[in-house]
Scaffold this motif. Sequence first.
Motif, mmCIF file in Angstrom:
data_model
loop_
_atom_site.group_PDB
_atom_site.id
_atom_site.type_symbol
_atom_site.label_atom_id
_atom_site.label_comp_id
_atom_site.label_asym_id
_atom_site.label_seq_id
_atom_site.Cartn_x
_atom_site.Cartn_y
_atom_site.Cartn_z
ATOM 1 N N GLU A 4 31.497 -61.479 -16.401
ATOM 2 C CA GLU A 4 31.265 -62.100 -17.947
ATOM 3 C C GLU A 4 32.001 -60.814 -18.935
ATOM 4 O OE1 GLU A 4 27.873 -63.280 -15.310
ATOM 5 O OE2 GLU A 4 28.916 -61.336 -15.738
ATOM 6 N N THR B 180 34.705 -62.376 -21.441
ATOM 7 C CA THR B 180 34.029 -63.100 -22.311
ATOM 8 C C THR B 180 33.179 -62.531 -23.647
ATOM 9 O OG1 THR B 180 33.925 -64.796 -20.648
ATOM 10 C CG2 THR B 180 32.837 -65.356 -22.503
ATOM 11 N N ARG C 65 23.097 -61.905 -16.557
ATOM 12 C CA ARG C 65 23.349 -63.167 -15.863
ATOM 13 C C ARG C 65 22.164 -63.605 -15.588
ATOM 14 N NH1 ARG C 65 27.145 -61.174 -11.008
ATOM 15 N NH2 ARG C 65 28.700 -60.921 -12.660
ATOM 16 N N GLN D 283 21.154 -64.226 -21.983
ATOM 17 C CA GLN D 283 21.680 -64.831 -20.993
ATOM 18 C C GLN D 283 22.780 -65.735 -21.165
ATOM 19 O OE1 GLN D 283 18.443 -66.570 -18.417
ATOM 20 N NE2 GLN D 283 18.187 -64.629 -17.494
ATOM 21 N N THR D 284 23.014 -65.823 -22.537
ATOM 22 C CA THR D 284 24.269 -66.544 -23.015
ATOM 23 C C THR D 284 24.989 -65.649 -23.929
ATOM 24 O OG1 THR D 284 23.321 -67.526 -24.944
ATOM 25 C CG2 THR D 284 22.831 -68.711 -22.844
ATOM 26 N N VAL D 285 26.177 -65.651 -23.996
ATOM 27 C CA VAL D 285 27.174 -64.867 -24.740
ATOM 28 C C VAL D 285 26.826 -65.256 -26.356
ATOM 29 C CG1 VAL D 285 29.459 -64.132 -25.602
ATOM 30 C CG2 VAL D 285 28.770 -64.641 -23.110
ATOM 31 N N GLU D 286 26.602 -66.483 -26.532
ATOM 32 C CA GLU D 286 26.483 -67.034 -27.927
ATOM 33 C C GLU D 286 25.192 -66.333 -28.563
ATOM 34 O OE1 GLU D 286 28.935 -69.619 -25.784
ATOM 35 O OE2 GLU D 286 27.005 -68.816 -25.282
#
Length: 254
Positions: free
Chosen positions: A10, A13, A98, A239-242
């Motif tokens: 990740e 990203t 993750r 747990q999310t890039v956003e």
Amino acid sequence: MILLLGGTSETGTIAEALADAGYSVLVSNCTDVSLDVGGGPAISLRTGALDLSGMLALTDDRGVTAIVDATHPYAVEVTQTARKVCEYSHLPYFRFERPGLSYDGDDIYLARTHADAAERTCSFDKPILLTIGAGNLEPYVDLAREKNLPLFARVLDFDKSLEKCDSLGMGKEFVIAARGPFTVEDNRDLIRKLDIGVLVTKDSGKEGGVGEKLEAARMENCRVVVIKRPVEIGTETFQTVEILVEAIKKDIDK
């Protein structure tokens, strides 16, 4: 400048998302493993392990304003070092992790530590395949040797990993030097070829190829022992890039 501690798939990203949000990003990777860190003039890369003094010096020299820890869920020492640096230097710390997988089934066993996992693994008296890297092989090798059980380890094809296996007295025929990603069929072929009865893995999530291991083991009637992730007390994880980037923007730009 944001210091992004990477090493997982990740990393690129996250680096690109931070760059798109207007930040300069220095990606730090402990090893010289080829790592996608994204592209663009706002992203730079350094390699090599950092101890506490090294990370403190780096953050000071490069004017780091925040640390994003996107290291492997089991890279406990790096995470502890990063948290200490942020505490000493009064920097915000953000942890990206993750998501793990859900584990159910009669042939899947969870263990908190490698010592516990080794005990459980060897209790089945079946040939063993370790897919946990080279860093924690000792308890498995020692117990399997004591019980005269065949034990194989799939490790990265780096000198350091192979030297570790050799130092433990593992013959070359018991070491599979390879680099993923591995498909379900790759794993099935290996399980069949070596007549594996127990596969050991970390809870590395979907991106870590755990799903393919579980499916292969299920199809080959092979037991699985999963080492649970270390518990991080008092640390919010993203747990999310956003959501991670939004949290960073709110903290740094406030």
